[in-house]
Each structure stands twice: as structure tokens, then as C-alpha cells.
Scaffold this motif. Structure first.
Motif, PDB file in Angstrom:
ATOM      1  N   GLY A   1       0.787  -1.221   0.000  1.00  0.00           N
ATOM      2  CA  GLY A   1       0.000   0.000   0.000  1.00  0.00           C
ATOM      3  C   GLY A   1       0.820   1.272   0.000  1.00  0.00           C
ATOM      4  O   GLY A   1       0.254   2.368   0.048  1.00  0.00           O
ATOM      5  N   SER A   2       2.136   1.141  -0.091  1.00  0.00           N
ATOM      6  CA  SER A   2       2.996   2.333  -0.039  1.00  0.00           C
ATOM      7  C   SER A   2       3.020   3.087  -1.362  1.00  0.00           C
ATOM      8  O   SER A   2       3.424   4.258  -1.404  1.00  0.00           O
ATOM      9  N   GLY A   3       2.634   2.438  -2.455  1.00  0.00           N
ATOM     10  CA  GLY A   3       2.614   3.087  -3.757  1.00  0.00           C
ATOM     11  C   GLY A   3       3.652   2.571  -4.731  1.00  0.00           C
ATOM     12  O   GLY A   3       3.713   3.026  -5.879  1.00  0.00           O
ATOM     13  N   LYS A   4       4.445   1.573  -4.308  1.00  0.00           N
ATOM     14  CA  LYS A   4       5.536   1.133  -5.194  1.00  0.00           C
ATOM     15  C   LYS A   4       5.019   0.444  -6.457  1.00  0.00           C
ATOM     16  O   LYS A   4       5.557   0.657  -7.546  1.00  0.00           O
ATOM     17  N   THR A   5       3.971  -0.369  -6.332  1.00  0.00           N
ATOM     18  CA  THR A   5       3.419  -1.033  -7.511  1.00  0.00           C
ATOM     19  C   THR A   5       2.801  -0.019  -8.463  1.00  0.00           C
ATOM     20  O   THR A   5       2.973  -0.104  -9.688  1.00  0.00           O
ATOM     21  N   THR A   6       2.115   0.971  -7.926  1.00  0.00           N
ATOM     22  CA  THR A   6       1.522   2.015  -8.760  1.00  0.00           C
ATOM     23  C   THR A   6       2.603   2.812  -9.474  1.00  0.00           C
ATOM     24  O   THR A   6       2.457   3.148 -10.666  1.00  0.00           O
ATOM     25  N   LEU A   7       3.687   3.122  -8.791  1.00  0.00           N
ATOM     26  CA  LEU A   7       4.799   3.841  -9.423  1.00  0.00           C
ATOM     27  C   LEU A   7       5.350   3.045 -10.601  1.00  0.00           C
ATOM     28  O   LEU A   7       5.574   3.597 -11.692  1.00  0.00           O
ATOM     29  N   ILE A   8       5.559   1.751 -10.408  1.00  0.00           N
ATOM     30  CA  ILE A   8       6.085   0.913 -11.491  1.00  0.00           C
ATOM     31  C   ILE A   8       5.093   0.867 -12.654  1.00  0.00           C
ATOM     32  O   ILE A   8       5.482   0.970 -13.830  1.00  0.00           O
ATOM     33  N   LYS A   9       3.803   0.750 -12.366  1.00  0.00           N
ATOM     34  CA  LYS A   9       2.808   0.725 -13.435  1.00  0.00           C
ATOM     35  C   LYS A   9       2.777   2.041 -14.205  1.00  0.00           C
ATOM     36  O   LYS A   9       2.582   2.054 -15.431  1.00  0.00           O
ATOM     37  N   CYS A  10       3.001   3.152 -13.516  1.00  0.00           N
ATOM     38  CA  CYS A  10       3.065   4.439 -14.206  1.00  0.00           C
ATOM     39  C   CYS A  10       4.294   4.509 -15.105  1.00  0.00           C
ATOM     40  O   CYS A  10       4.229   5.016 -16.232  1.00  0.00           O
ATOM     41  N   LEU A  11       5.421   3.986 -14.619  1.00  0.00           N
ATOM     42  CA  LEU A  11       6.633   3.970 -15.435  1.00  0.00           C
ATOM     43  C   LEU A  11       6.437   3.123 -16.694  1.00  0.00           C
ATOM     44  O   LEU A  11       6.968   3.446 -17.767  1.00  0.00           O
ATOM     45  N   LEU A  12       5.668   2.052 -16.563  1.00  0.00           N
ATOM     46  CA  LEU A  12       5.425   1.145 -17.686  1.00  0.00           C
ATOM     47  C   LEU A  12       4.291   1.600 -18.598  1.00  0.00           C
ATOM     48  O   LEU A  12       4.082   1.022 -19.659  1.00  0.00           O
ATOM     49  N   GLY A  13       3.564   2.633 -18.176  1.00  0.00           N
ATOM     50  CA  GLY A  13       2.415   3.062 -18.960  1.00  0.00           C
ATOM     51  C   GLY A  13       1.184   2.211 -18.751  1.00  0.00           C
ATOM     52  O   GLY A  13       0.223   2.305 -19.521  1.00  0.00           O
ATOM     53  N   LEU A  14       1.180   1.381 -17.728  1.00  0.00           N
ATOM     54  CA  LEU A  14       0.023   0.536 -17.436  1.00  0.00           C
ATOM     55  C   LEU A  14      -1.036   1.291 -16.648  1.00  0.00           C
ATOM     56  O   LEU A  14      -2.205   0.893 -16.630  1.00  0.00           O
ATOM     57  N   ASP A  15      -0.642   2.366 -15.968  1.00  0.00           N
ATOM     58  CA  ASP A  15      -1.561   3.268 -15.287  1.00  0.00           C
ATOM     59  C   ASP A  15      -1.278   4.691 -15.764  1.00  0.00           C
ATOM     60  O   ASP A  15      -0.113   5.098 -15.853  1.00  0.00           O
ATOM     61  N   ASN A  16      -2.325   5.434 -16.090  1.00  0.00           N
ATOM     62  CA  ASN A  16      -2.174   6.860 -16.345  1.00  0.00           C
ATOM     63  C   ASN A  16      -2.118   7.601 -15.017  1.00  0.00           C
ATOM     64  O   ASN A  16      -2.818   7.236 -14.067  1.00  0.00           O
ATOM     65  N   TYR A  17      -1.307   8.611 -14.947  1.00  0.00           N
ATOM     66  CA  TYR A  17      -1.219   9.384 -13.696  1.00  0.00           C
ATOM     67  C   TYR A  17      -2.026  10.660 -13.829  1.00  0.00           C
ATOM     68  O   TYR A  17      -2.354  11.119 -14.923  1.00  0.00           O
ATOM     69  N   ASP A  18      -2.349  11.260 -12.670  1.00  0.00           N
ATOM     70  CA  ASP A  18      -3.269  12.393 -12.630  1.00  0.00           C
ATOM     71  C   ASP A  18      -2.558  13.742 -12.617  1.00  0.00           C
ATOM     72  O   ASP A  18      -3.181  14.779 -12.873  1.00  0.00           O
ATOM     73  N   GLY A  19      -1.279  13.750 -12.296  1.00  0.00           N
ATOM     74  CA  GLY A  19      -0.537  14.999 -12.249  1.00  0.00           C
ATOM     75  C   GLY A  19       0.952  14.734 -12.219  1.00  0.00           C
ATOM     76  O   GLY A  19       1.393  13.619 -11.935  1.00  0.00           O
ATOM     77  N   GLY A  20       1.738  15.778 -12.530  1.00  0.00           N
ATOM     78  CA  GLY A  20       3.184  15.618 -12.568  1.00  0.00           C
ATOM     79  C   GLY A  20       3.641  15.088 -13.914  1.00  0.00           C
ATOM     80  O   GLY A  20       2.879  15.060 -14.888  1.00  0.00           O
ATOM     81  N   GLU A  21       4.885  14.646 -13.957  1.00  0.00           N
ATOM     82  CA  GLU A  21       5.419  14.134 -15.219  1.00  0.00           C
ATOM     83  C   GLU A  21       6.499  13.096 -14.977  1.00  0.00           C
ATOM     84  O   GLU A  21       7.121  13.050 -13.915  1.00  0.00           O
ATOM     85  N   ILE A  22       6.689  12.255 -15.986  1.00  0.00           N
ATOM     86  CA  ILE A  22       7.774  11.275 -16.008  1.00  0.00           C
ATOM     87  C   ILE A  22       8.554  11.508 -17.294  1.00  0.00           C
ATOM     88  O   ILE A  22       7.969  11.574 -18.376  1.00  0.00           O
ATOM     89  N   THR A  23       9.868  11.631 -17.159  1.00  0.00           N
ATOM     90  CA  THR A  23      10.739  11.807 -18.314  1.00  0.00           C
ATOM     91  C   THR A  23      11.742  10.669 -18.339  1.00  0.00           C
ATOM     92  O   THR A  23      12.398  10.389 -17.323  1.00  0.00           O
ATOM     93  N   ILE A  24      11.848   9.998 -19.472  1.00  0.00           N
ATOM     94  CA  ILE A  24      12.828   8.932 -19.668  1.00  0.00           C
ATOM     95  C   ILE A  24      13.816   9.415 -20.725  1.00  0.00           C
ATOM     96  O   ILE A  24      13.461   9.560 -21.899  1.00  0.00           O
ATOM     97  N   GLY A  25      15.018   9.725 -20.282  1.00  0.00           N
ATOM     98  CA  GLY A  25      15.967  10.378 -21.173  1.00  0.00           C
ATOM     99  C   GLY A  25      15.418  11.745 -21.538  1.00  0.00           C
ATOM    100  O   GLY A  25      15.090  12.552 -20.664  1.00  0.00           O
ATOM    101  N   ASP A  26      15.250  12.014 -22.824  1.00  0.00           N
ATOM    102  CA  ASP A  26      14.660  13.271 -23.290  1.00  0.00           C
ATOM    103  C   ASP A  26      13.189  13.122 -23.645  1.00  0.00           C
ATOM    104  O   ASP A  26      12.581  14.054 -24.175  1.00  0.00           O
ATOM    105  N   PHE A  27      12.625  11.965 -23.336  1.00  0.00           N
ATOM    106  CA  PHE A  27      11.261  11.655 -23.757  1.00  0.00           C
ATOM    107  C   PHE A  27      10.303  11.843 -22.582  1.00  0.00           C
ATOM    108  O   PHE A  27      10.414  11.179 -21.557  1.00  0.00           O
ATOM    109  N   GLU A  28       9.361  12.776 -22.737  1.00  0.00           N
ATOM    110  CA  GLU A  28       8.349  12.988 -21.709  1.00  0.00           C
ATOM    111  C   GLU A  28       7.113  12.153 -22.022  1.00  0.00           C
ATOM    112  O   GLU A  28       6.552  12.251 -23.111  1.00  0.00           O
ATOM    113  N   LEU A  29       6.712  11.329 -21.078  1.00  0.00           N
ATOM    114  CA  LEU A  29       5.547  10.474 -21.285  1.00  0.00           C
ATOM    115  C   LEU A  29       4.305  11.352 -21.407  1.00  0.00           C
ATOM    116  O   LEU A  29       4.028  12.175 -20.542  1.00  0.00           O
ATOM    117  N   ASN A  30       3.574  11.173 -22.478  1.00  0.00           N
ATOM    118  CA  ASN A  30       2.381  12.000 -22.697  1.00  0.00           C
ATOM    119  C   ASN A  30       1.286  11.231 -23.427  1.00  0.00           C
ATOM    120  O   ASN A  30       0.479  11.818 -24.134  1.00  0.00           O
TER     121      ASN A  30
END
Length: 232
Positions: free
Chosen positions: A37-66
Motif C-alpha cells: 500500500g505504499s505506492g511502489k506497484t503504482t509507481l512501477i505501473k506508471c513507469l510502464l504506462g500501465l496506469d495513467n497518472y493524474d498529475g506531474g510528469e515522467i521523463t525517460i531520457g529526453d522523452f516525456e511520457l504524454n
């Protein structure tokens, strides 16, 4: 590098990630740790694109997930339990994933030999042990030679020899310059592999730094005791 800035994720009224900030470095192994329940699984799913997030941003290299998930071709993902059709052979699974990703498979034959799976490749998954299936999962994650590896409880079900082989491979991938994220409930394994720990507590980063620094801060003798002290 993977940069997470102000990441927010809700499920209804439940706020799971609370303006979370983190940087995951290349050439490092980063362990994401936290109680259920700490959020680690949700964080990984957001990194993988399996969950959309509600705010903020993730950047991988120069690529911003959008919403463009083409970046996932850079990622090798090893879930704790992979769901493949039980009637397929291990060889057919590798062929299926290769066809789906339409990528260049550069490592499959080497990995089959490395994990000592040559005699198991033509057997249906339903006849294979849990440990053998886990080695098939490892091959699928590694066979495209990805820049980023996300390994969720990677050694679960492996015997000591296979676990050692996989850990040696993970360390070799780090030496090759890969960005590696791991999760594990085995703290001695994290202490052996990880350079950095992201410790999540209630959707926020409670600690972000070297493993040795966490042990030093808590005054404990090893990571397991250090994490237990933080959780308490």
C-alpha cells in the motif's frame, strides 16, 4: 535517466502517489521498497504506462511520457508472475513476444544457454516448474537488450544456482550501462544488488539514497534491520 516530478495518482478518493519526486540513474541498480500500500506497484505501473497518472510528469531520457508509449520498446519488464498461455511451449512464448514487439532479438539463444533451458524449450509452460517459468520470464525481459530493466521480485521461485545466475546477469547489465529497477521482499538480496534505495511511505519518498547511507542513518547492522526500523 528516469526523472519523476510531482507525480500524482488517485484511485477514486484514495491518493496513492502524492507529488512524488525521484531520479533513477543510468548505470545504477535502484531498489523500490515499501510496505503493502505504499505506492511502489503504482509507481512501477506508471513507469510502464500501465496506469495513467493524474498529475506531474515522467521523463525517460529526453522523452516525456504524454500518452505515446513507444518508449516502452526500451524497457525489459519481468513481472513477479507472467501470464502466458499455458499450452504454449517456452520456445513459442519467445517467438510470440518477438512477433508482438517486432524488435531485434539479439540475446535469446545466449540466454537460453546461460539459464540452462535448452532441454525445456519445447515443453508446454503448464508442465514446467515455477522456477523454470521464472527463467523463461527472465529471457523475455532481457532478450531485446533493453536500455531499461524493471524486475519485480525477479528471483522468486528460483533455486540458489539459478538465483545466482540471474543476479550475476543483473550486475552485468548494470556494468553495461543499463538503468535497472528492482523490487524484492528479500532485503539481503537488495543489499547485494542495489546501489540506491527509494523507500516509499504512504505515497511519498521517505528515503532516497545509497544503501550504505540508509544503514548508517538507522544505526543498524544490515539493510533488513534498517528497513524494519523505518517501517516501525
Amino acid at each position: 535517466m528516469i526523472k519523476v516530478s510531482g507525480l500524482q495518482k488517485r484511485f477514486g478518493r484514495l491518493e496513492v502517489l502524492k507529488a512524488l519526486d525521484a531520479e533513477i540513474q543510468e548505470n545504477k541498480i535502484t531498489a523500490i521498497v515499501g510496505h503493502n500500500g505504499s505506492g511502489k506497484t503504482t509507481l512501477i505501473k506508471c513507469l510502464l504506462g500501465l496506469d495513467n497518472y493524474d498529475g506531474g510528469e515522467i521523463t525517460i531520457g529526453d522523452f516525456e511520457l504524454n500518452g505515446d508509449w513507444s518508449y516502452r520498446s526500451q524497457i525489459g519488464y519481468m513481472p513477479q508472475i507472467a501470464r502466458f498461455p499455458e499450452n504454449l511451449t517456452a520456445s513459442e512464448v519467445i517467438t510470440m513476444i518477438s512477433d508482438l514487439r517486432a524488435g531485434s532479438v539479439t540475446q535469446a539463444e545466449h540466454l537460453i544457454s546461460y539459464f540452462r533451458l535448452s532441454d525445456e524449450m519445447e515443453k508446454p509452460l503448464k508442465t514446467l516448474s515455477g522456477g523454470t517459468r521464472q527463467k523463461v520470464n527472465a529471457i523475455v525481459a532481457l532478450m531485446f537488450d533493453p536500455d531499461i530493466l524493471i524486475l519485480d521480485e525477479a528471483t522468486a521461485g528460483l533455486d540458489p544456482i539459478s538465483s545466482s545466475l540471474l543476479k550475476d546477469k543483473i550486475l552485468a547489465e548494470k556494468d553495461a550501462g543499463k538503468t535497472i529497477i528492482i523490487t524484492s521482499h528479500i532485503m539481503s538480496e537488495i543489499q547485494e544488488l542495489a546501489d540506491t534505495i527509494l523507500y516509499l511511505l504512504d505515497g511519498k519518498i521517505f528515503f532516497d539514497g545509497p544503501v550504505d547511507e540508509l544503514i548508517k542513518q538507522t544505526g543498524e547492522k544490515n539493510l533488513e534491520r534498517a528497513i524494519a526500523k523505518m517501517m516501525s
